[in-house]
Design a protein around this motif. Sequence first.
Motif, short mmCIF file in Angstrom:
data_model
loop_
_atom_site.label_atom_id
_atom_site.label_comp_id
_atom_site.label_asym_id
_atom_site.label_seq_id
_atom_site.Cartn_x
_atom_site.Cartn_y
_atom_site.Cartn_z
N ASN A 304 0.81 -1.23 0.00
CA ASN A 304 0.00 0.00 0.00
C ASN A 304 0.84 1.27 0.00
O ASN A 304 0.48 2.26 0.64
CB ASN A 304 -0.96 0.01 1.19
CG ASN A 304 -1.75 -1.27 1.35
OD1 ASN A 304 -1.81 -1.84 2.43
ND2 ASN A 304 -2.34 -1.75 0.27
N PHE A 310 -0.93 4.05 5.07
CA PHE A 310 -1.91 3.05 5.50
C PHE A 310 -1.26 1.98 6.38
O PHE A 310 -0.28 1.36 5.99
CB PHE A 310 -2.56 2.39 4.29
CG PHE A 310 -3.13 3.39 3.32
CD1 PHE A 310 -4.36 3.98 3.55
CD2 PHE A 310 -2.41 3.78 2.20
CE1 PHE A 310 -4.88 4.91 2.69
CE2 PHE A 310 -2.92 4.71 1.32
CZ PHE A 310 -4.16 5.29 1.55
N TYR A 311 -1.80 1.80 7.57
CA TYR A 311 -1.49 0.69 8.48
C TYR A 311 -0.07 0.70 9.02
O TYR A 311 0.40 -0.31 9.53
CB TYR A 311 -1.77 -0.65 7.80
CG TYR A 311 -3.20 -0.73 7.31
CD1 TYR A 311 -4.25 -0.86 8.21
CD2 TYR A 311 -3.49 -0.59 5.96
CE1 TYR A 311 -5.57 -0.89 7.78
CE2 TYR A 311 -4.81 -0.62 5.53
CZ TYR A 311 -5.84 -0.76 6.44
OH TYR A 311 -7.14 -0.78 6.01
N ASN A 316 -4.70 5.52 9.00
CA ASN A 316 -5.91 5.11 8.27
C ASN A 316 -7.04 4.64 9.15
O ASN A 316 -8.17 4.55 8.71
CB ASN A 316 -5.61 4.02 7.23
CG ASN A 316 -6.55 4.11 6.05
OD1 ASN A 316 -6.77 5.19 5.51
ND2 ASN A 316 -7.15 3.00 5.67
N VAL A 321 -8.95 0.40 2.79
CA VAL A 321 -8.40 0.87 1.52
C VAL A 321 -8.59 -0.17 0.43
O VAL A 321 -8.55 -1.38 0.69
CB VAL A 321 -6.89 1.20 1.67
CG1 VAL A 321 -6.08 -0.06 2.00
CG2 VAL A 321 -6.34 1.88 0.43
N THR A 346 -11.06 4.43 -0.69
CA THR A 346 -11.46 4.02 0.66
C THR A 346 -11.99 2.59 0.63
O THR A 346 -12.53 2.14 -0.37
CB THR A 346 -12.53 4.96 1.23
OG1 THR A 346 -13.70 4.89 0.41
CG2 THR A 346 -12.04 6.40 1.29
#
Length: 423
Positions: A304, A310-311, A316, A321, A346
């Motif tokens: 990602n 993200f993460y 996030n 996602v 999203t």
Amino acid sequence: MKKIIYLSTLLICLTTLKVSAQITLSAEVRPRTEFRNGFKTLTDQSKDPALFTEQRSRLYLDYASEAIKVRVSFQDIRIWGESPQIFKQENGKAFINEAWGQYYLNPVYSVKVGRQIISYDNERILGGLEWAQQGRRHDAMLLMYEGLENNTKLHVGLAYNQDSDVPEPAFLQAPGASFYNVNGNYKTMQYGWFNKTSKTSSLSLIAMNNGYQNADSTVSQKQTLGFTGHTGLSGVKIGGDFYYQTGKQGQRSISAVLAGINATFKTKVTPLTFGVEYISGDNDPTGSKITSFSPDFGTNHAHNGFMDYFYVGPQNGAVGVTDMYFKTSFNVAGGALKMNIHEFLTGSTQTGNDGAKLDKAMGTEIDLVFIKKLKGGVLWHLGYSQMFATDTMQALRGGDKTSIQNWAWTMITFSPTLFTSEK
């Protein structure tokens, strides 16, 4: 730091002894300089870019005989200049990186216990997080079967964590002694991992349970179940994975999904990989059910996008996602130039401050990384990434999407073998 110097000297002295085993002393020095201007989240005109160098320094001692393997590794993590040039003591970041022993019942069955890396497959669920200078380690016991003749592996892992908030010996019998207060970590873990490979294919299955301490002294149990694999089909490599999370977190039940598929085509110039990954988010974070998937112990930097939106850490949250990506690499100047392009949407329905639904498109990220091997086994990385954010990303993260959002870095890794004994 003095302790590491003393121990290093002792280890070097030990390697001069003649033993009926293999002893290897090795090191790693890895400084990385980063320019951050929109890394992890959007920046704006009120913020200044960050420029810093963080260095990881490690010393490894490995011992191997027919019956056992042992590794003890020390590491020091620091940002250049954070300590005075002249000091008698400091708030050091030197600690044991790994300390484990592995006992072989026979060539295929073994038990591994201690502080160790637990990493499987593409590191989506369990990974070493070696991109981060500090890495990720577990204090655990593994029961391992590794059959080389049938290309089959089965690992069973067990862990029970406790903290030292009450000194010994009162800790063992104090009221509330079993309460675990290390945030973000599990109190208990049990997992099973199975892998079967052939010349063109690989399939892995995993089932993991994690127990998390609640404030009311109860323990919530969360399970992650799934598989990952790849195979060759008419010259095309097809890969994919699917994971489902269930169980409870506090009073809320869990039902979340991660699913991905990709295909890699070989060409005369470069391999081309096309893929998509969906990680479920939560339409209603206040509801009785959690539908956002959490890859808790994976190496999330590898997925990602390299800008870690993200993460990585808390990034996030419950949004989720959908990541549509293209990856390739080219041989350039005696090295490899890797290029990844991600289109992020999203993974759930999100609303703005006015209550209106936000568009799912969050942004596009371009990652470029040049990798070259230098003399003496030295490895050099040079990277640049840029995020082109949308109104949705700005609504979810803040910042200013019209500002340039970029990240540049360079890293050099020295990994010498200092000593190897004769077996």
